[in-house]
Design a protein around this motif. Structure first.
Motif, PDB file in Angstrom:
ATOM      1  N   LEU A 102       0.833  -1.194   0.000  1.00 38.14           N
ATOM      2  CA  LEU A 102       0.000   0.000   0.000  1.00 38.14           C
ATOM      3  C   LEU A 102       0.878   1.257   0.000  1.00 38.14           C
ATOM      4  CD1 LEU A 102      -2.943  -0.759   2.456  1.00 38.14           C
ATOM      5  CD2 LEU A 102      -3.142  -0.079   0.060  1.00 38.14           C
ATOM      6  N   LEU A 103       0.614   2.140  -0.950  1.00 37.44           N
ATOM      7  CA  LEU A 103       1.354   3.393  -1.052  1.00 37.44           C
ATOM      8  C   LEU A 103       0.379   4.554  -1.154  1.00 37.44           C
ATOM      9  CD1 LEU A 103       4.197   2.527  -3.604  1.00 37.44           C
ATOM     10  CD2 LEU A 103       4.373   2.647  -1.127  1.00 37.44           C
ATOM     11  N   ASP A 104       0.855   5.731  -0.742  1.00 38.90           N
ATOM     12  CA  ASP A 104       0.062   6.945  -0.898  1.00 38.90           C
ATOM     13  C   ASP A 104       0.173   7.455  -2.327  1.00 38.90           C
ATOM     14  OD1 ASP A 104      -0.716   7.009   1.789  1.00 38.90           O
ATOM     15  OD2 ASP A 104       1.168   7.970   2.359  1.00 38.90           O
ATOM     16  N   GLY A 105      -0.813   8.225  -2.741  1.00 30.72           N
ATOM     17  CA  GLY A 105      -0.789   8.799  -4.075  1.00 30.72           C
ATOM     18  C   GLY A 105      -1.835   9.878  -4.217  1.00 30.72           C
ATOM     19  N   TYR A 106      -1.910  10.470  -5.418  1.00 32.42           N
ATOM     20  CA  TYR A 106      -2.873  11.522  -5.726  1.00 32.42           C
ATOM     21  C   TYR A 106      -3.552  11.190  -7.046  1.00 32.42           C
ATOM     22  CZ  TYR A 106       0.103  14.091  -2.428  1.00 32.42           C
ATOM     23  OH  TYR A 106       0.834  14.470  -1.335  1.00 32.42           O
ATOM     24  N   ILE A 107      -4.867  11.364  -7.102  1.00 36.71           N
ATOM     25  CA  ILE A 107      -5.577  11.215  -8.373  1.00 36.71           C
ATOM     26  C   ILE A 107      -5.340  12.474  -9.206  1.00 36.71           C
ATOM     27  CG2 ILE A 107      -7.821  11.009  -9.483  1.00 36.71           C
ATOM     28  CD1 ILE A 107      -8.795   9.368  -7.196  1.00 36.71           C
ATOM     29  N   VAL A 108      -4.815  12.277 -10.402  1.00 35.03           N
ATOM     30  CA  VAL A 108      -4.549  13.401 -11.290  1.00 35.03           C
ATOM     31  C   VAL A 108      -5.738  13.650 -12.212  1.00 35.03           C
ATOM     32  CG1 VAL A 108      -3.058  14.230 -13.144  1.00 35.03           C
ATOM     33  CG2 VAL A 108      -2.061  13.095 -11.159  1.00 35.03           C
ATOM     34  N   GLU A 109      -6.337  12.581 -12.725  1.00 37.01           N
ATOM     35  CA  GLU A 109      -7.501  12.744 -13.589  1.00 37.01           C
ATOM     36  C   GLU A 109      -8.287  11.447 -13.637  1.00 37.01           C
ATOM     37  OE1 GLU A 109      -6.594  13.380 -17.686  1.00 37.01           O
ATOM     38  OE2 GLU A 109      -4.846  12.052 -17.667  1.00 37.01           O
ATOM     39  N   ARG A 110      -9.541  11.545 -14.110  1.00 41.16           N
ATOM     40  CA  ARG A 110     -10.411  10.390 -14.337  1.00 41.16           C
ATOM     41  C   ARG A 110     -10.651  10.273 -15.841  1.00 41.16           C
ATOM     42  NH1 ARG A 110     -14.071   9.395  -9.948  1.00 41.16           N
ATOM     43  NH2 ARG A 110     -15.199   7.990 -11.362  1.00 41.16           N
ATOM     44  N   VAL A 111     -10.543   9.056 -16.363  1.00 46.97           N
ATOM     45  CA  VAL A 111     -10.731   8.828 -17.794  1.00 46.97           C
ATOM     46  C   VAL A 111     -11.692   7.662 -17.986  1.00 46.97           C
ATOM     47  CG1 VAL A 111      -8.481   9.761 -18.458  1.00 46.97           C
ATOM     48  CG2 VAL A 111      -8.691   7.341 -17.889  1.00 46.97           C
ATOM     49  N   ALA A 112     -12.212   7.553 -19.220  1.00 52.82           N
ATOM     50  CA  ALA A 112     -13.191   6.506 -19.522  1.00 52.82           C
ATOM     51  C   ALA A 112     -12.537   5.164 -19.786  1.00 52.82           C
ATOM     52  CB  ALA A 112     -14.044   6.915 -20.724  1.00 52.82           C
ATOM     53  N   GLU A 113     -11.290   5.177 -20.261  1.00 52.30           N
ATOM     54  CA  GLU A 113     -10.657   3.919 -20.651  1.00 52.30           C
ATOM     55  C   GLU A 113      -9.159   4.018 -20.423  1.00 52.30           C
ATOM     56  OE1 GLU A 113     -10.432   0.944 -24.559  1.00 52.30           O
ATOM     57  OE2 GLU A 113     -11.628   2.778 -24.593  1.00 52.30           O
ATOM     58  N   SER A 114      -8.561   2.900 -20.038  1.00 54.56           N
ATOM     59  CA  SER A 114      -7.131   2.856 -19.782  1.00 54.56           C
ATOM     60  C   SER A 114      -6.372   2.435 -21.032  1.00 54.56           C
ATOM     61  CB  SER A 114      -6.825   1.887 -18.637  1.00 54.56           C
ATOM     62  OG  SER A 114      -5.426   1.710 -18.498  1.00 54.56           O
ATOM     63  N   ASP A 115      -5.172   3.000 -21.180  1.00 52.08           N
ATOM     64  CA  ASP A 115      -4.305   2.564 -22.277  1.00 52.08           C
ATOM     65  C   ASP A 115      -3.737   1.175 -22.017  1.00 52.08           C
ATOM     66  OD1 ASP A 115      -4.723   5.001 -23.499  1.00 52.08           O
ATOM     67  OD2 ASP A 115      -2.969   5.937 -22.559  1.00 52.08           O
ATOM     68  N   TYR A 116      -3.736   0.767 -20.760  1.00 48.80           N
ATOM     69  CA  TYR A 116      -3.239  -0.560 -20.406  1.00 48.80           C
ATOM     70  C   TYR A 116      -4.342  -1.584 -20.665  1.00 48.80           C
ATOM     71  CZ  TYR A 116      -1.365  -4.357 -17.520  1.00 48.80           C
ATOM     72  OH  TYR A 116      -0.901  -5.572 -17.066  1.00 48.80           O
ATOM     73  N   ARG A 117      -4.028  -2.649 -21.390  1.00 47.48           N
ATOM     74  CA  ARG A 117      -5.034  -3.614 -21.806  1.00 47.48           C
ATOM     75  C   ARG A 117      -5.261  -4.726 -20.793  1.00 47.48           C
ATOM     76  NH1 ARG A 117      -8.232  -1.076 -24.271  1.00 47.48           N
ATOM     77  NH2 ARG A 117      -7.021   0.721 -24.911  1.00 47.48           N
ATOM     78  N   GLY A 118      -4.404  -4.869 -19.812  1.00 42.64           N
ATOM     79  CA  GLY A 118      -4.567  -5.924 -18.831  1.00 42.64           C
ATOM     80  C   GLY A 118      -5.508  -5.517 -17.709  1.00 42.64           C
ATOM     81  N   PRO A 119      -5.730  -6.412 -16.745  1.00 41.42           N
ATOM     82  CA  PRO A 119      -6.585  -6.093 -15.591  1.00 41.42           C
ATOM     83  C   PRO A 119      -5.939  -5.043 -14.695  1.00 41.42           C
ATOM     84  CG  PRO A 119      -5.533  -8.224 -15.282  1.00 41.42           C
ATOM     85  CD  PRO A 119      -5.201  -7.805 -16.686  1.00 41.42           C
ATOM     86  N   LEU A 120      -6.765  -4.174 -14.130  1.00 41.95           N
ATOM     87  CA  LEU A 120      -6.283  -3.099 -13.272  1.00 41.95           C
ATOM     88  C   LEU A 120      -6.536  -3.429 -11.811  1.00 41.95           C
ATOM     89  CD1 LEU A 120      -7.611   0.061 -15.167  1.00 41.95           C
ATOM     90  CD2 LEU A 120      -5.316  -0.910 -15.276  1.00 41.95           C
ATOM     91  N   ALA A 121      -5.635  -2.956 -10.956  1.00 41.07           N
ATOM     92  CA  ALA A 121      -5.909  -2.974  -9.520  1.00 41.07           C
ATOM     93  C   ALA A 121      -6.861  -1.826  -9.205  1.00 41.07           C
ATOM     94  CB  ALA A 121      -4.618  -2.829  -8.731  1.00 41.07           C
ATOM     95  N   ALA A 122      -7.618  -1.971  -8.141  1.00 41.90           N
ATOM     96  CA  ALA A 122      -8.569  -0.936  -7.746  1.00 41.90           C
ATOM     97  C   ALA A 122      -7.943  -0.004  -6.719  1.00 41.90           C
ATOM     98  CB  ALA A 122      -9.833  -1.568  -7.180  1.00 41.90           C
TER      99      ALA A 122
END
Length: 712
Positions: A102-122
């Motif tokens: 677990l790491l800290d971070g900041y949301i920079v933006e929200r988008v409709a689709e990811s450029d990464y084609r694999g499964p994403l972590a939540a």
């Protein structure tokens, strides 16, 4: 019979009804924030691009994470989040990547689709709904990271203070209305001063390099510039070198416009109070900020003025990576946010002079008649004094110093500036000035008190029969005597006068207007009520003899800072500087001409090709690592590599400072110099080379610093 069986049936019915109502109001159970396995994603913009708070340059990019539907409303751009980082592609459960830390971070933006084609972590958790990373602050931090070859995460750690939940829960009042346009007051002493304030008050964006007159007026003049920006309905930001100078400007601004319009950001406030004040700025409750180095990132809305005082002070250069300088960060803000800029100082740095020479800023200085009126009389050991006093050029306290101190004490306090703190002096041969070294370990010999025997500062062994290895003389002199030792000597010479010291361990803010000797190290000089009657600037050769490109500029800056606390020449103020009178910094002090000194320094830098005329990077590390990084870097065309040369090994008894090699390692440093306009390409090339080495795990880390403040 149990107590429940003995209760009234009506009472049991009320309890059952209360339980049903509580269950009915309870929220449905949330999925575990560790994985959000099986949780529904947000209906719109289900992907968040997150800046992970992890410093290595090869991880300096945005990472895509899935946004659970339950976090849809909270997961806004700019908020703090917790995310899993480092999960492998083999750990996928119900379409979600799992694992990692677990790491800290900041949301920079929200988008409709990811450029990464694999499964994403939540996203694991939204830490706070407060949008602390605004688009202007993100753009500023990105520009700073690019300029200094650092990572965006490192800059954000410097720009955004740690969260405090109690401070976030507080409500802030609406800001007061803008103040009236301030009076010109002492700004009228500068020919262009009234025009500068008028431009600020009418919404203009003037840029000026201000050479302030000596005396007590500069905090009020700086406060008047801030008040003029506030009067136009805009915000203002002032960065000071230390908390003491920030307190003086704070007091002047409060007296000028009242409380509630500004706040102070300094480290002494404590984490909770500092975050509370930072939030009051972000939420628009205050429009002006006065603070130390970290305040250069303060999120002031509708910024109209950025100002820095004493930009040559080393405190303005951050000791943490990527080592940004407050002056350069404020210049970036002035350009990006279309704000006015004021660089003020009693002297003038070569960097500020270059801004004037290139036309980016205009000079803001007083006429020579005003300078002569405000400045004290500066005296040196000239030929007449040398003829009268045979030891005047070599004695630490010649007759000139004693006469100045004695005459000053008859009218008020006398300031004595000493280049270093403490008591233990470094010793040298009286005849040839070769440093006195221990025969066993070559360490420096010391005399820990006035009548103690010599001993080594490294191994502690005594040296009772020392003789100079060069000329054979048995006589010693002090190379640099500390403040406490100087206070002891002056106390014996003036037994009826109180002697006070001010240094790193104990700094005085003010001293009363009565006869006293105040011995201080540079930068720790207290302000005297009504000004000092006289000042002694001792051991000038120790400042001028430093093996550094900025030695002369730094010596003049320290002397001007002390001499400006002395009364003007019309009131009898006198300063005695004990240094070779023919040297350029000494002559600049005598004429009180810091601008002329800076112009000549800049001209010499241009001939030598040194900053700020050129851009330069320092690359330090083990010799093989430095060579490999420079070989791998795609440096700009025409880049020149100077060195590498060994970095001096610090004394074993000295505390380790930032930038020192690790204990037991021998490091070398190379300088890479490029033409003006190639600084961005140089930073990008060195950053890419460092990132490639980290990915391949080749060798040990190498320290890269863009535009190092001291070149040795």
């Amino acid at each position: 019979m149990s107590s429940e069986n003995g209760r009234d049936p009506g009472e049991r019915g009320e309890q059952l009804a209360l339980i049903r109502e509580t269950v009915r109001k309870a929220k449905p159970p949330r999925a575990k924030p560790r994985t959000w396995r099986g949780a529904e994603l947000a209906g719109e913009l289900p992907v968040a691009r997150v800046l992970v708070d992890k410093g290595p340059v090869h991880l300096d990019k945005l990472w895509d994470y899935a946004v659970p539907a339950e976090l849809d409303e909270e997961a806004r751009p700019g908020v703090r989040v917790r995310v899993r980082f480092g999960a492998g592609t083999g750990r996928v459960r119900e379409g979600r990547r799992e694992g990692g830390g677990l790491l800290d971070g900041y949301i920079v933006e929200r988008v409709a689709e990811s450029d990464y084609r694999g499964p994403l972590a939540a996203i694991a958790q939204v830490v706070s709904p407060e949008p602390v990373l605004s688009p202007p602050l993100l753009a500023l931090c990105r520009a700073v990271a690019d300029r200094y070859a650092g990572s965006l995460a490192d800059v954000l750690q410097l720009a955004i203070p740690p969260r405090n939940a109690k401070a976030e829960a507080e409500r802030f009042p609406a800001p007061p209305p803008p103040p009236a346009v301030p009076s010109l007051a002492s700004w009228a002493r500068y020919p262009q001063g009234p025009a500068f304030l008028e431009a600020l008050a009418h919404g203009g964006t003037p840029r000026a390099v201000w050479t302030a007159l000596p005396g007590p007026h500069w905090p009020w003049e700086l406060a008047a510039a801030v008040a003029a920006a506030l009067a136009s309905g805009r915000g203002a930001l002032v960065v000071m070198p230390d908390g003491r100078s920030a307190a003086r400007v704070d007091a002047a601004l409060t007296e000028l416009v009242g409380a509630g319009l500004h706040t102070v950001l300094v480290a002494d406030s404590g984490p909770e109070e500092r975050y509370r004040r930072w939030l009051s700025i972000r939420r628009g409750a205050v429009r002006a900020v006065v603070g130390t180095r970290a305040a250069m990132y303060a999120p002031v809305a509708d910024l109209g003025l950025v100002a820095i005082w004493d930009d040559g002070n080393s405190s303005h250069s951050d000791t943490n990576a990527p080592h940004p300088h407050a002056r350069d960060v404020l210049l970036l803000r002035a350009v990006h946010e279309k704000a006015a800029c004021l660089i003020g100082d009693l002297g003038r740095t070569v960097e500020a002079t270059q801004l004037v020479e290139t036309g980016w800023a205009r000079p803001l200085e007083a006429a020579r008649e005003q300078v002569r009126t405000a400045a004290p009389l500066i005296r040196t050991v000239d030929d007449v004094e040398a003829a009268r006093d045979e030891a005047a050029r070599v004695a630490r306290l010649p007759s000139l110093a004693w006469q100045t101190a004695r005459a000053g004490l008859a009218r008020g306090p006398v300031l004595v500036q000493v280049p270093r703190r403490g008591y233990v002096p470094r010793l040298a041969c009286e005849r040839c000035r070769v440093p006195a070294r221990c025969r066993h370990c070559a360490g420096p010999l010391e005399a820990r008190s006035n009548d103690s025997a010599l001993c080594c500062g490294w191994c502690g062994q005594g040296a009772p029969d020392w003789h100079c290895a060069e000329c054979g003389s048995p006589r010693l002199r002090a190379q640099i005597v500390g403040a406490r030792r100087t206070a002891e000597e002056l106390g014996r010479a003036f037994p009826e006068v109180p002697v006070r010291t001010s240094g790193r361990d104990h700094i005085l803010d003010t001293v009363p207007d009565r006869p006293a000797l105040v011995v201080s190290t540079p930068g720790a000089e207290p302000v005297a009520e009504g000004g000092y009657a006289a000042a002694l600037l001792l051991d000038g050769w120790a400042l001028l003899g430093r093996p550094d490109l900025r030695a002369g500029e730094e010596a003049l800056r320290r002397w001007l800072g002390a001499a400006s606390l002395v009364r003007g020449q019309a009131e009898g103020g006198t300063v005695a500087v004990i240094a070779e009178p023919t040297l350029r910094p000494v002559q600049a002090l005598v004429r009180w001409d810091p601008a002329g000194h800076a112009v000549r320094e800049l001209s010499e830098r241009a001939e030598l090709g040194f900053p700020p005329v050129s851009r330069m990077a320092s690359v330090a590390g083990r010799i093989e690592d430095v060579a490999e990084l420079l070989k791998a870097a795609e440096l700009p065309e025409g880049a020149e590599v100077l060195g590498p040369v060994p970095i001096p090994v610090p004394d074993p008894g000295r505390p380790r400072r930032p930038g020192d090699p690790p204990p037991g390692e021998e490091w070398q440093r190379a300088l890479v110099r490029v033409r003006p306009g190639q600084g961005a390409a140089l930073a990008a090339a060195l950053k890419a080379a460092r990132a490639a080495r980290l990915v391949k795990r080749e060798g040990e880390p190498v320290r890269v610093r863009i535009d190092p403040p001291d070149l040795g």
